[in-house]
Structure formats: structure tokens, C-alpha cells
Design a protein around this motif. Structure first.
Motif: not given
Length: 300
Positions: A202-205, A210-212, A216-218, A292-295
Motif C-alpha cells: 500500500l502506498s500514497i503519493k 512523491r511517496y508520502l 511494511r509489505e511495500f 493524492h494517489v492511493l495504490g
């Protein structure tokens, strides 16, 4: 007088014997200056009395011998003093009556006695038995050979109640904010626990890529710590072609303003290609602006 002036004379008549005969002798002198001074003094006293009676405060002036020198009607009304007691003019009688009007008679008497034995000024508040609150100001004085103390009382019931209500509301709001903050923190910890326990990355940019935030899996998949990822872009942490493709897909999602699900091959920390089901969601603020972009990427 012949010149048109009016003068005041003090005349004294005495009977005396002159050569065996009773005669009346008249003595007189001009007292116009003294009379004018007395009239000015009387006017000043009347003005002072008018000022004292017109104030919203209860005023009491007591000599060092305990004699009431001045007391206005407002003072009499505030302390509910009868005309007979007021006419006596004895401060001890007034003090005895005042004890029945205050919530703390012992403290009231002790404070008054301490002030009568000192030259200090004083300011405090009195809680009355009828629920009112009086502001008390006291100051010693010495004038024209007379020493004593001036007492001023003001009814501040409404303003104090307003202040106390404000304080109560402030405390209540503070407690509500603290409770709400604690609740939000608990929910945040729960959300963080869910995010960290996810088997998917899981990530939010931000809008610049830019990653915000990452989970832990990422970190495990990319082989880098959060400190090495946060505030960086894909071009800083991934191979060039892969980073370019991810950025291109992110921009398309932002332009379309729609979530998208697709399959994509990504290179893990060991350099192995792996198939992922990718979910990307454009995020907006309360005004509808893209932020933002949630991935979320699930290994399939």
C-alpha cells in the motif's frame, strides 16, 4: 451698601451699665468672606453628595473611631439596611448586620478587622447569602485631621456568572476535544494496524509522484526502508522503464478522475518479475481538488 454691594455682618448685642444706666452696645464686623467660603463649601458638599448618590457602587466612609461619615443609598440598598440602623451611624452596628448577609461571616469579619488595623488597600469578592456576588474595594485615607477607611461595593453577579459559564464551557469543550482526539488517535492506530498487516503493498503519493506513506509489505517487496522511500519518486527507487510506466499510469488516473484496476509486472527486491493486481484511486480534498494517489498491489 451705597455702592450697591451686599455684605454679610455678624452683629452682637450686649447690655452694659454706663454711669449707672443700662445701655445696649452693638458690635459688628464684616463676615462676607467667611460667608462666601461657607457657601462654596456647602456647594462642594452638595456636589460630592450628588456624585456619591449617582454612582452604581455602594459607598461607605468610616472614621478611625468607627463613625459613619458618608454612606449612599446604594450601599444601604445592597446591604438591606433599614433607615433606623443607618441613622445611628455606628459602623459596629452595620458590621454586625452585614454578617448575616454574607456566606462566610467569620472570614468577612476577620478581613474587615485586619484592614481597620492597617493602611493597606484591598480588593476581593464576597458571596452573599442571596446568591449575589459583590466586589469589595477598600482603601485607607487621611484628610483634614480625620483618618479612616473608604469601602466600595459593586454588584458583579451577572459578569461573574458569565465568566464562570465561559470557564465551564471552556473546560467542557476541552474535555470534548481531548476525548475526540483520543478517539481519533485510537482509530488511527487501528487503521495503521490494518495497513501494516495487509498482505498487499500500500502506498500514497502526492501529485508530483512523491511517496508520502507506505506499509511494511511495500518495504519488504521493494527492499528499502520507509526513510529511503518517503519523499522520493518511483524514478528514485525503481528501474527506469518501470518507474516511467508507473508515473504514466498515475497521470492517466488523475486525468480521468476514476479508480482503475489492472495487472502489472513489477520487479521485487531480488530482481525477480512478479505479477500484481494493481488498484489505483485518485484522492480529493473537501473542495474536490486532487491531492493524492492511493495504490494497492496484490501479488497474484
Amino acid at each position: 451698601l451705597r455702592d450697591g454691594r451686599t455684605v454679610w455682618w455678624e452683629v452682637r448685642l450686649d447690655r452694659v451699665l454706663i454711669y449707672g444706666q443700662l445701655r445696649v452696645v452693638c458690635f459688628g464686623h464684616d463676615i462676607s468672606f467667611r460667608r462666601a467660603s461657607e457657601e462654596r463649601l456647602s456647594d462642594e458638599r452638595a456636589l460630592l453628595r450628588s456624585v456619591i448618590e449617582s454612582t452604581a457602587d455602594g459607598i461607605l466612609v468610616v472614621s478611625h473611631r468607627g463613625q459613619v461619615l458618608i454612606a449612599n443609598k446604594r450601599f444601604q440598598e445592597m446591604w438591606q439596611i433599614g433607615d433606623l440602623l443607618m441613622s445611628v451611624g455606628n459602623s459596629k452596628d452595620l458590621l454586625e448586620h452585614a454578617q448575616s448577609r454574607v456566606v462566610d461571616p467569620e472570614g468577612f469579619i476577620a478581613k474587615v478587622q485586619d484592614l481597620y488595623n492597617s493602611q493597606e488597600s484591598s480588593f476581593d469578592r464576597l458571596d452573599m447569602v442571596d446568591g449575589k456576588i459583590y466586589e469589595r474595594v477598600s482603601q485607607s485615607f487621611y484628610s483634614a485631621g480625620v483618618a479612616g477607611r473608604v469601602w466600595s461595593f459593586r454588584d458583579v453577579t451577572e459578569s461573574v456568572r458569565y465568566e464562570r459559564n465561559l470557564l465551564r464551557n471552556e473546560r467542557r469543550l476541552t474535555q470534548e476535544v481531548e476525548a475526540r482526539t483520543a478517539e481519533l488517535r485510537a482509530k488511527q492506530r487501528q487503521l495503521e494496524a490494518v495497513i501494516e498487516s495487509m498482505p498487499a503493498t500500500l502506498s500514497i503519493k502526492d501529485m508530483e509522484g512523491r511517496y508520502l506513506l507506505i506499509n511494511r509489505e511495500f518495504e519488504r517487496f521493494i527492499g528499502k526502508t520507509r526513510d529511503q522511500v518517503i519523499s522520493r519518486t518511483d524514478s528514485d527507487i525503481r528501474p527506469g522503464d518501470e518507474a516511467d510506466l508507473i508515473r504514466q499510469l498515475d497521470l492517466e488516473i488523475l486525468q480521468e478522475l476514476q479508480a482503475r484496476t489492472y495487472e502489472q509486472v513489477l520487479i521485487d527486491a531480488d530482481g525477480r518479475p512478479r505479477d500484481f493486481l494493481v488498484n489505483k484511486v485518485p484522492m480529493q480534498d473537501d473542495q474536490g481538488r486532487l491531492t493524492h494517489v492511493l495504490g494497492i498491489c496484490t501479488d497474484v
